[in-house]
Design a protein around this motif. Structure first.
Motif, PDB file in Angstrom:
ATOM      1  N   GLY A 178      49.365 -24.178  54.483  1.00 24.62           N
ATOM      2  CA  GLY A 178      49.367 -25.622  54.695  1.00 24.62           C
ATOM      3  C   GLY A 178      50.646 -26.295  54.252  1.00 24.62           C
ATOM      4  N   GLN A 179      51.784 -25.625  54.468  1.00 21.23           N
ATOM      5  CA  GLN A 179      53.080 -26.209  54.107  1.00 21.23           C
ATOM      6  C   GLN A 179      54.086 -26.020  55.226  1.00 21.23           C
ATOM      7  N   VAL A 180      55.025 -26.963  55.308  1.00 20.36           N
ATOM      8  CA  VAL A 180      56.133 -26.837  56.246  1.00 20.36           C
ATOM      9  C   VAL A 180      57.418 -27.218  55.516  1.00 20.36           C
ATOM     10  N   TRP A 181      58.445 -26.406  55.730  1.00 20.55           N
ATOM     11  CA  TRP A 181      59.758 -26.597  55.125  1.00 20.55           C
ATOM     12  C   TRP A 181      60.734 -26.872  56.260  1.00 20.55           C
ATOM     13  N   TYR A 182      61.617 -27.842  56.104  1.00 21.82           N
ATOM     14  CA  TYR A 182      62.458 -28.199  57.249  1.00 21.82           C
ATOM     15  C   TYR A 182      63.753 -28.879  56.809  1.00 21.82           C
ATOM     16  N   ALA A 183      64.714 -28.885  57.730  1.00 23.74           N
ATOM     17  CA  ALA A 183      66.013 -29.510  57.459  1.00 23.74           C
ATOM     18  C   ALA A 183      66.670 -29.895  58.770  1.00 23.74           C
ATOM     19  N   ALA A 184      67.514 -30.914  58.709  1.00 30.68           N
ATOM     20  CA  ALA A 184      68.402 -31.275  59.809  1.00 30.68           C
ATOM     21  C   ALA A 184      69.791 -31.430  59.214  1.00 30.68           C
ATOM     22  N   ARG A 185      70.794 -30.947  59.925  1.00 24.95           N
ATOM     23  CA  ARG A 185      72.153 -30.936  59.378  1.00 24.95           C
ATOM     24  C   ARG A 185      72.591 -32.339  58.960  1.00 24.95           C
TER      25      ARG A 185
ATOM     26  N   ALA B 195      56.844 -30.253  52.905  1.00 19.31           N
ATOM     27  CA  ALA B 195      55.751 -31.203  53.042  1.00 19.31           C
ATOM     28  C   ALA B 195      54.447 -30.441  53.238  1.00 19.31           C
ATOM     29  N   ASP B 196      53.351 -31.134  53.077  1.00 22.22           N
ATOM     30  CA  ASP B 196      52.028 -30.562  53.295  1.00 22.22           C
ATOM     31  C   ASP B 196      51.621 -30.763  54.755  1.00 22.22           C
ATOM     32  N   VAL B 197      50.799 -29.856  55.240  1.00 23.47           N
ATOM     33  CA  VAL B 197      50.209 -30.001  56.567  1.00 23.47           C
ATOM     34  C   VAL B 197      48.714 -30.216  56.370  1.00 23.47           C
ATOM     35  N   VAL B 198      48.245 -31.405  56.749  1.00 20.43           N
ATOM     36  CA  VAL B 198      46.849 -31.777  56.566  1.00 20.43           C
ATOM     37  C   VAL B 198      46.295 -32.249  57.907  1.00 20.43           C
ATOM     38  N   ASP B 199      45.287 -31.560  58.407  1.00 17.88           N
ATOM     39  CA  ASP B 199      44.660 -31.919  59.683  1.00 17.88           C
ATOM     40  C   ASP B 199      45.685 -32.051  60.805  1.00 17.88           C
ATOM     41  N   GLY B 200      46.647 -31.129  60.815  1.00 21.32           N
ATOM     42  CA  GLY B 200      47.630 -31.114  61.881  1.00 21.32           C
ATOM     43  C   GLY B 200      48.728 -32.148  61.763  1.00 21.32           C
ATOM     44  N   HIS B 201      48.861 -32.764  60.603  1.00 23.21           N
ATOM     45  CA  HIS B 201      49.895 -33.774  60.388  1.00 23.21           C
ATOM     46  C   HIS B 201      50.748 -33.408  59.174  1.00 23.21           C
ATOM     47  N   VAL B 202      52.013 -33.807  59.218  1.00 26.52           N
ATOM     48  CA  VAL B 202      52.939 -33.567  58.118  1.00 26.52           C
ATOM     49  C   VAL B 202      52.897 -34.759  57.169  1.00 26.52           C
TER      50      VAL B 202
ATOM     51  N   VAL C 293      68.870 -12.722  63.960  1.00 25.96           N
ATOM     52  CA  VAL C 293      69.273 -14.129  64.000  1.00 25.96           C
ATOM     53  C   VAL C 293      68.069 -15.060  63.889  1.00 25.96           C
ATOM     54  N   TRP C 294      66.922 -14.688  64.490  1.00 26.49           N
ATOM     55  CA  TRP C 294      65.753 -15.562  64.441  1.00 26.49           C
ATOM     56  C   TRP C 294      65.122 -15.590  63.051  1.00 26.49           C
ATOM     57  N   ASP C 295      65.350 -14.552  62.255  1.00 25.03           N
ATOM     58  CA  ASP C 295      64.854 -14.560  60.876  1.00 25.03           C
ATOM     59  C   ASP C 295      65.659 -15.506  59.998  1.00 25.03           C
ATOM     60  N   TYR C 296      66.946 -15.581  60.267  1.00 26.32           N
ATOM     61  CA  TYR C 296      67.853 -16.275  59.356  1.00 26.32           C
ATOM     62  C   TYR C 296      68.226 -17.701  59.758  1.00 26.32           C
ATOM     63  N   ALA C 297      68.264 -18.003  61.046  1.00 23.00           N
ATOM     64  CA  ALA C 297      68.821 -19.282  61.491  1.00 23.00           C
ATOM     65  C   ALA C 297      68.168 -20.499  60.825  1.00 23.00           C
ATOM     66  N   PRO C 298      66.836 -20.661  60.887  1.00 29.64           N
ATOM     67  CA  PRO C 298      66.257 -21.856  60.273  1.00 29.64           C
ATOM     68  C   PRO C 298      66.347 -21.860  58.756  1.00 29.64           C
TER      69      PRO C 298
ATOM     70  N   THR D  72      71.551 -26.766  63.624  1.00 29.65           N
ATOM     71  CA  THR D  72      71.437 -28.193  63.300  1.00 29.65           C
ATOM     72  C   THR D  72      70.029 -28.614  62.906  1.00 29.65           C
ATOM     73  N   VAL D  73      69.031 -27.800  63.233  1.00 28.89           N
ATOM     74  CA  VAL D  73      67.641 -28.071  62.845  1.00 28.89           C
ATOM     75  C   VAL D  73      67.001 -26.753  62.440  1.00 28.89           C
ATOM     76  N   GLY D  74      66.232 -26.771  61.367  1.00 29.01           N
ATOM     77  CA  GLY D  74      65.520 -25.582  60.937  1.00 29.01           C
ATOM     78  C   GLY D  74      64.135 -25.929  60.434  1.00 29.01           C
ATOM     79  N   VAL D  75      63.133 -25.181  60.886  1.00 27.94           N
ATOM     80  CA  VAL D  75      61.749 -25.404  60.455  1.00 27.94           C
ATOM     81  C   VAL D  75      61.108 -24.063  60.134  1.00 27.94           C
ATOM     82  N   ALA D  76      60.429 -24.008  59.005  1.00 26.51           N
ATOM     83  CA  ALA D  76      59.630 -22.836  58.615  1.00 26.51           C
ATOM     84  C   ALA D  76      58.256 -23.354  58.218  1.00 26.51           C
ATOM     85  N   ILE D  77      57.247 -23.038  59.023  1.00 25.44           N
ATOM     86  CA  ILE D  77      55.897 -23.501  58.711  1.00 25.44           C
ATOM     87  C   ILE D  77      55.043 -22.328  58.271  1.00 25.44           C
ATOM     88  N   LEU D  78      54.300 -22.514  57.193  1.00 23.66           N
ATOM     89  CA  LEU D  78      53.393 -21.500  56.668  1.00 23.66           C
ATOM     90  C   LEU D  78      51.971 -21.984  56.915  1.00 23.66           C
TER      91      LEU D  78
END
Length: 274
Positions: free
Chosen positions: A125-132, A139-146, A218-223, A115-121
């Protein structure tokens, strides 16, 4: 903590990802000095893998003490209909080489469904995410903020396998010998592409048509599965099985492309082929 102060699951996952990313970057700054060990399956592991995963789990556990957890390095904790699935450093092979394509992965599974998936690089400085049911974003990650979230959407289907822009993970040169017979028939017929982030994310962004990963858990694929499906794509195993998938996973722009790829994968090992 008052129930009204509890963050939503996606917000919590993003907060945990940011915390883990900050720690991961500190290790990455001195990655050449990290000792490398090998697990029973032959994969590389470092102190950073465990430390980042523990940091992420601590953030989640503080807010969701009744939830269960499954981590690549930290194992299983608790029993619940809600389970967080974690991988502190996904892509350790590239991490230890100073390559910035490693990521931290977080998923929430409820009743067997992600139901929730997050992949942060962190190093990019990027984060990819989804909620069902709520779409997928980068989104970009700048100074610890999305900041600067952009909606993700897969591209138009290629129509056939030949022109399909395809990522192979790990990078083709790093694919273990035991998996080469599976992927070689595929790479002979598709357009193999370089990837700056995990190929599944590029499928979600409409930049690739197909991503094939071998040896995943499973941990590689779930998010990543949720990010791709919320962007309009499909995910499954090499025989079409849905989450949870272990072994070979396929992320595709549509089911026709995925099915065509499944028909080619491992062809050289099937009876009647030499």
């Amino acid at each position: 903590m008052d129930a009204r102060d509890l963050p939503g699951d996606l917000d919590l996952a993003l907060a945990a990802a940011l915390s883990g990313a900050a720690l991961g970057l500190r290790y990455f700054a001195h990655v050449r000095d990290l000792a490398r060990d090998h697990k029973l399956d032959g994969s590389v592991v470092t102190e950073a893998d465990l430390a980042v995963e523990e940091r992420v789990r601590a953030v989640l556990l503080a807010a969701r003490p009744d939830d269960a957890f499954l981590g690549e390095e930290t194992g299983a904790l608790g029993s619940s209909g809600r389970r967080w699935i974690l991988d502190g450093i996904d892509g350790t092979l590239v991490f230890v080489e100073g390559d910035d394509r490693w990521q931290t992965l977080i998923a929430l599974e409820e009743g067997g469904e992600v139901t929730v998936g997050v992949a942060i690089l962190p190093a990019q400085g990027q984060v990819w995410y989804a909620a069902r049911g709520r779409g997928a974003y980068v989104a970009d990650v700048v100074d610890g903020h999305v900041t600067g979230a952009r909606r993700l959407r897969v591209g138009a289907p290629p129509g056939s396998l030949g022109p399909a822009r395809t990522a192979v993970l790990p990078p083709l040169a790093m694919v273990a010998a035991r998996y080469r017979a599976e992927v070689e028939p595929l790479v002979e017929v598709v357009e193999v592409a370089e990837w700056r982030v995990h190929g599944a994310l590029l499928v979600a962004a409409g930049e690739l048509d197909l991503a094939v990963q071998v040896g995943g858990k499973v941990w590689d694929y779930a998010p990543l599965s949720l990010i791709v499906t919320e962007a309009g794509g499909v995910f499954g195993g090499d025989h079409g099985q849905p989450h949870p998938v272990t072994g070979t996973g396929l992320f595709a722009v549509d089911e026709a492309t995925a099915e065509a790829a499944r028909g080619v994968l491992g062809k050289s090992r099937r009876p009647g082929n030499v």
